[in-house]
Design a protein around this motif. Structure first.
Motif, short mmCIF file in Angstrom:
data_model
loop_
_atom_site.label_atom_id
_atom_site.label_comp_id
_atom_site.label_asym_id
_atom_site.label_seq_id
_atom_site.Cartn_x
_atom_site.Cartn_y
_atom_site.Cartn_z
N LEU A 32 0.84 -1.18 0.00
CA LEU A 32 0.00 0.00 0.00
C LEU A 32 0.88 1.24 0.00
N TYR A 33 1.93 1.20 0.80
CA TYR A 33 2.86 2.32 0.83
C TYR A 33 3.60 2.44 -0.49
N GLY A 34 4.08 1.30 -1.03
CA GLY A 34 4.84 1.34 -2.26
C GLY A 34 4.04 1.93 -3.42
N THR A 35 2.78 1.53 -3.53
CA THR A 35 1.94 2.06 -4.60
C THR A 35 1.64 3.53 -4.38
N ALA A 36 1.36 3.91 -3.13
CA ALA A 36 1.10 5.32 -2.83
C ALA A 36 2.34 6.17 -3.06
N MET A 101 -1.83 2.31 9.92
CA MET A 101 -2.92 3.20 10.29
C MET A 101 -2.40 4.60 10.58
N GLY A 102 -1.24 4.68 11.24
CA GLY A 102 -0.65 5.98 11.54
C GLY A 102 -0.34 6.78 10.28
N ILE A 103 0.17 6.10 9.24
CA ILE A 103 0.45 6.78 7.98
C ILE A 103 -0.82 7.36 7.38
N GLY A 104 -1.92 6.62 7.49
CA GLY A 104 -3.18 7.11 6.95
C GLY A 104 -3.72 8.33 7.67
N LEU A 105 -3.24 8.58 8.88
CA LEU A 105 -3.71 9.72 9.67
C LEU A 105 -2.75 10.91 9.64
N LEU A 106 -1.62 10.77 8.95
CA LEU A 106 -0.60 11.82 8.95
C LEU A 106 -1.06 13.08 8.22
N PRO A 107 -0.79 14.26 8.82
CA PRO A 107 -0.97 15.49 8.05
C PRO A 107 0.12 15.61 6.98
N LEU A 178 -10.54 6.35 -8.49
CA LEU A 178 -11.69 6.70 -9.31
C LEU A 178 -12.34 7.99 -8.85
N LEU A 179 -12.00 8.40 -7.64
CA LEU A 179 -12.49 9.69 -7.13
C LEU A 179 -11.88 10.83 -7.95
N PRO A 180 -12.50 11.99 -7.96
CA PRO A 180 -11.85 13.17 -8.56
C PRO A 180 -10.48 13.40 -7.91
N ASP A 181 -9.54 13.90 -8.70
CA ASP A 181 -8.16 14.04 -8.22
C ASP A 181 -8.08 14.80 -6.90
N ALA A 182 -8.85 15.84 -6.75
CA ALA A 182 -8.79 16.66 -5.54
C ALA A 182 -9.22 15.85 -4.31
N TRP A 187 -8.31 13.00 0.75
CA TRP A 187 -8.65 11.96 1.74
C TRP A 187 -8.76 10.54 1.16
N GLY A 188 -8.95 10.42 -0.14
CA GLY A 188 -9.18 9.11 -0.73
C GLY A 188 -8.06 8.11 -0.50
N TRP A 189 -6.81 8.57 -0.60
CA TRP A 189 -5.68 7.67 -0.43
C TRP A 189 -5.57 7.16 1.01
N ARG A 190 -6.16 7.90 1.95
CA ARG A 190 -6.04 7.54 3.37
C ARG A 190 -6.92 6.34 3.76
N VAL A 191 -8.02 6.16 3.05
CA VAL A 191 -9.00 5.14 3.43
C VAL A 191 -8.40 3.75 3.56
#
Length: 436
Positions: A32-36, A101-107, A178-182, A187-191
């Motif tokens: 998940l990290y590698g793709t992101a 999970m921590g990465i998904g919550l990072l500012p 598939l979400l709009p880029d913005a 937030w989409g990448w965090r889910v």
């Protein structure tokens, strides 16, 4: 009476499920990290005026973990060879899940500046520690419960977790993309990162119902447990470690070229869209997931070494055709090239590497030996592969030829190493007084 009979063993199917589930979750978090890193982290955590610099920094954090993995391997393989496989697997899965999970919550960098990439790197290090100890434990959970005549198949099952984890990670981010880029960037990448905690809880529940492996219980009852496994491994089993390191090289470098680097190469240099690149990796991972257990079963019939070497030779021969197929610009050829390289030719190598490595170490240092070989090899050739490929592409004016040469070189290293596996196995196991 032996340890195998003094305590009821769980059904072997349950053991395989526990091994595969935990391995899949760990690798899901990892990929998940590698793709992101290939899609979004360069913009969110490493913004700069030069997109190449941002991408290189993003890949560098991906590569960093590979150099932490040997340290995690030393720490957790010590626990695994001293205290037991099961307890170690619980710890590593918890570490990996918490960090993800921590990465998904990072500012992001725009919110807190340079502290954002710093925190990202810290969490990535924690991930590296967890995955460093996970693989050896998941492998041995399957291998040490396996009947002798089916060790190849059993040892291949946790390897399916690599492609299943990659598949889930690709699917998760494909769905979010598939979400709009913005919205994807906001937030989409965090889910998928935050949602992975549910998978971790499932994995912990499944593993809690598995007892210690028969081989380790027997060794513990006989007092045949190493006091300092890493010292004993390097002192008496260094030949086997070198073989395991060499075997890992072609198992890992082509994998990260076919599965990670291809995303940025296809979308950047060749102008494919993100969805096409991710779909190609997804299809390749599906095919590999089927081919891995088949290759493991073949190794029970024809031998680990032969099946591995066939895969390594095919990977070397495919290095040039792979890039020629990508260069056509056809989505169908992109998918086909990924399926052949990742799905078919890589499968025999990854399916056999775990069992092959396990068979050249004695029980008292097996966790440490297979982990050191695997993680040192991954550090040398895995995490650096996307970084090296990106640098070669930039250095040689977007030419893929140096990358193909690099892939052939990794195959040659592994072919030589695995050709010496029988010699290392005989020497190390004779010293330990065990049979293969």
């Amino acid at each position: 009476m032996s340890a195998d009979t003094t305590q009821a063993r769980p059904p072997r199917a349950k053991v395989l499920i526990a091994s595969l589930t935990g391995s899949t979750i760990e690798w899901f978090d990892f990929f998940l990290y590698g793709t992101a890193a290939a899609l979004i982290f360069d913009k969110l955590f490493f913004p700069s005026d030069d997109p190449l610099v941002s991408l290189m920094l993003s890949y560098l954090t991906f590569s960093l973990t590979f150099f932490i993995r040997p340290l995690g391997g030393v720490v957790f393989s010590h626990i695994g060879d001293r205290i037991g496989r099961k307890k170690t697997l619980i710890i590593t899965l918890s570490l990996m899940g918490g960090a993800t999970m921590g990465i998904g919550l990072l500012p992001t960098y725009d919110s807190i500046g340079v502290l954002a990439p710093v925190l990202l790197i810290v969490l990535r290090v924690v991930q590296g520690m967890g995955i460093g100890g996970e693989w050896g434990g998941a492998l041995l959970l399957a291998y040490e419960y396996a009947p002798k005549e089916r060790r190849g198949f059993f040892g291949s099952v946790p390897q399916m977790g690599i492609t299943l984890g990659m598949l889930l990670a690709s699917l998760a981010l494909t769905l979010m993309s598939l979400l709009p880029d913005a919205q994807f960037e906001a937030w989409g990448w965090r889910v998928p990162f935050v949602g992975s905690v549910l998978l971790v809880l499932l994995g912990l529940w499944i593993r809690s119902g598995i007892d210690e492996t028969p081989s380790f219980r027997k060794a513990k009852e006989e007092g045949n447990v190493a006091k300092l496994p890493v010292v004993e491994t390097f002192r008496f089993h260094w030949r086997a470690v070198l073989v395991a390191v060499g075997a890992k090289v072609v198992e890992t470098a082509p994998f990260y070229i076919f599965g990670t680097f291809v995303v940025s190469y296809a979308t950047g240099t060749l102008s494919f869209d993100n969805t096409s690149a991710l779909n190609a990796v997804t299809v390749g991972a599906i095919v590999a997931t089927v081919c891995i257990p088949l290759s493991g079963r073949l190794s029970d019939t024809f031998g680990r070494q032969k099946v591995y070497l066939v895969g390594a030779v095919l990977l070397a021969l495919f290095a040039v055709p792979y890039f020629l197929m990508l260069g056509t610009g056809s989505v169908a050829m992109l998918v086909l090239a990924t399926v052949i390289g990742l799905g078919v030719f890589w499968a025999p190598v990854t399916a056999t590497i775990g069992t092959l490595s396990s068979e050249i170490f004695s029980t008292r240092v097996r966790y440490t030996g297979v982990t050191l070989g695997y993680q040192i090899g991954a550090a040398l050739a895995g995490g650096t592969a996307p970084l090296i490929a990106t640098w070669l592409l930039s250095r040689f004016d977007d030419s893929w030829v140096p990358i193909a040469v690099y892939l052939v070189f990794t195959a040659l290293i592994s072919i030589v190493a695995v050709s010496l596996a029988h010699r290392a196995s005989k020497a190390e196991l004779e010293r330990a007084g065990e049979s293969a």
